[in-house]
Write an enzyme that holds these catalytic residues in place. Structure first.
Site, PDB file in Angstrom:
ATOM      1  N   TYR A   1      29.411  36.691  32.703  1.00 29.50           N
ATOM      2  CA  TYR A   1      30.387  37.700  32.316  1.00 29.50           C
ATOM      3  C   TYR A   1      31.027  37.335  30.976  1.00 29.50           C
ATOM      4  O   TYR A   1      31.895  36.475  30.890  1.00 29.50           O
ATOM      5  CB  TYR A   1      31.459  37.853  33.388  1.00 29.50           C
ATOM      6  CG  TYR A   1      30.939  38.205  34.758  1.00 29.50           C
ATOM      7  CD1 TYR A   1      29.686  38.802  34.928  1.00 29.50           C
ATOM      8  CD2 TYR A   1      31.685  37.950  35.902  1.00 29.50           C
ATOM      9  CE1 TYR A   1      29.206  39.124  36.193  1.00 29.50           C
ATOM     10  CE2 TYR A   1      31.207  38.276  37.165  1.00 29.50           C
ATOM     11  CZ  TYR A   1      29.974  38.848  37.307  1.00 29.50           C
ATOM     12  OH  TYR A   1      29.495  39.162  38.559  1.00 29.50           O
TER      13      TYR A   1
ATOM     14  N   ASP B   1      36.642  36.673  41.615  1.00 32.83           N
ATOM     15  CA  ASP B   1      35.230  36.327  41.463  1.00 32.83           C
ATOM     16  C   ASP B   1      34.838  36.407  39.998  1.00 32.83           C
ATOM     17  O   ASP B   1      35.205  37.360  39.296  1.00 32.83           O
ATOM     18  CB  ASP B   1      34.348  37.284  42.273  1.00 32.83           C
ATOM     19  CG  ASP B   1      32.868  37.046  41.996  1.00 32.83           C
ATOM     20  OD1 ASP B   1      32.358  36.004  42.437  1.00 32.83           O
ATOM     21  OD2 ASP B   1      32.256  37.880  41.309  1.00 32.83           O
TER      22      ASP B   1
ATOM     23  N   LYS C   1      29.427  31.591  39.885  1.00 29.49           N
ATOM     24  CA  LYS C   1      28.001  31.703  40.190  1.00 29.49           C
ATOM     25  C   LYS C   1      27.185  30.642  39.468  1.00 29.49           C
ATOM     26  O   LYS C   1      27.621  30.066  38.473  1.00 29.49           O
ATOM     27  CB  LYS C   1      27.521  33.115  39.834  1.00 29.49           C
ATOM     28  CG  LYS C   1      28.368  34.162  40.552  1.00 29.49           C
ATOM     29  CD  LYS C   1      27.862  35.557  40.412  1.00 29.49           C
ATOM     30  CE  LYS C   1      28.779  36.528  41.140  1.00 29.49           C
ATOM     31  NZ  LYS C   1      30.058  36.730  40.445  1.00 29.49           N
TER      32      LYS C   1
END
Length: 344
Positions: free
Chosen positions: A59, A54, A85
């Site tokens: 990030y 994921d 995401k």
């Protein structure tokens, strides 16, 4: 490593490894690591049997996705599950204006722009595909639709509404076309997930830290709703930012901050019960969420090879049923929390 198959809409579904890998630490979260260190961590995760990865644009402001690119190029696409995401676009900015100063280190100079619209979702997916170097993503999560990130319920509700009126239809279209297998939201709070589940056709929620050995409030209404609608849960943050791994010792972290006294006291009591049964706190913490049959995978993440290997070893620990019974008897666990390893 054991796997769990999730299928909700007869599209072949997704097979998760029980232990997934969350890549926030590979975005230089809290400290910078080299590309070589990141590669070694990912290689170690693969060697343990992990096949679910994921990530997110946030990030490392794209860094985690680009580091995954280098690693995934060596693998057959059908051999792993990949989620990222949507909800944030990354805009070039002066270094002093970048997002995450003091949280992410040595990252590109980018600032986050929240965008949960149709076009925002489509642009985010396109950018992620380029950073990741893949031709498809299995799962998309609308990221950080919570009070923690947006500041108030009123501000959050405006973003939730933006998603449901616009970006939601991009996610539906991508799933209907077979571009993705599933979609949902990746959130630090269960209440917004419940709001979404009541209004849309969501498949999965990545819930960070809100169904753990320490917290089971989500059992009041949200998790039963998911079970009723066939929605799966990926559980992030099983250690509640660290305290369930370190124990209630000075400097322990809870929700990304030093743990308050009431949390320290509750964790100390849980730890004492674990000790009576010869179980380490970290072992009980990682195993507990997987006792709920709607949980597809647990993703603790890791920033070192040692952390990854430790998580794998912890996953194999045997936990006596009496431990869960004693935690419930002492009021330290929700009485309705599933604790039967067979799933019965």
């Amino acid at each position: 490593m054991k796997t769990r198959h999730f299928e909700r809409i007869a599209n072949g579904g997704i097979t998760f490894t029980e232990l997934g890998f969350g890549t926030a630490p590979l975005g230089n979260l809290y400290r910078a690591i080299s590309d070589e260190e990141a590669e070694a961590v990912l290689e170690s995760a693969w060697e343990t049997g992990c096949r679910y990865f994921d990530t997110a644009p946030l990030y490392g402001l794209g860094l985690a996705e680009t580091r995954l690119n280098r690693f995934l190029r060596k693998r057959k696409r059908e051999d792993y599950v990949l989620s990222t995401k949507v909800g944030r676009l990354l805009a070039v900015c002066p270094p002093e204006e970048r997002t995450g100063i003091g949280k992410f280190f040595d990252t590109p100079s980018r600032r986050e722009v929240y965008d949960y619209t149709y076009d925002g979702v489509m642009r985010s997916v396109e950018f992620s595909l380029e950073r990741l170097g893949v031709d498809r993503i299995d799962i998309l999560y609308a990221h950080d639709l919570d009070v923690f990130n947006h500041g108030s319920w009123e501000a959050l509700e405006a973003k939730l509404t933006e998603l449901m009126r616009s970006g939601y239809y991009a996610l539906l279209s991508l799933r209907d076309q077979g571009v993705i297998k599933a979609f949902g939201a990746g959130v630090n709070e269960w209440q917004p997930c419940e709001w979404l589940a009541e209004r849309g056709d969501f498949d999965l929620f990545l819930l960070a830290g809100r169904y753990t050995l320490l917290e089971q409030e989500a059992l009041q209404s949200f998790l039963p709703l998911c079970e009723k609608r066939g929605i799966g849960i990926v559980l992030g943050g099983p250690y509640n930012s660290g305290i369930l791994a370190t124990g209630a010792k000075p400097g322990a972290y809870y929700n990304y901050e030093p743990a308050p006294q009431d949390i320290m006291e509750k964790v100390a009591r849980i730890e004492a019960v674990c000790a009576r049964h010869g179980v380490k706190l970290v072992e009980a913490a990682l195993k507990f969420p997987l006792l709920n049959p709607i949980v597809c995978s647990v993703i603790p993440g890791g920033q070192s090879v040692e952390q990854v290997q430790t998580n794998r070893a912890v996953l194999d620990a045997g936990i006596p049923d009496a431990l869960w019974a004693d935690l419930k008897a002492e009021g330290l666990m929700h009485p309705g929390a599933p604790t039967d390893p067979s799933g019965a």
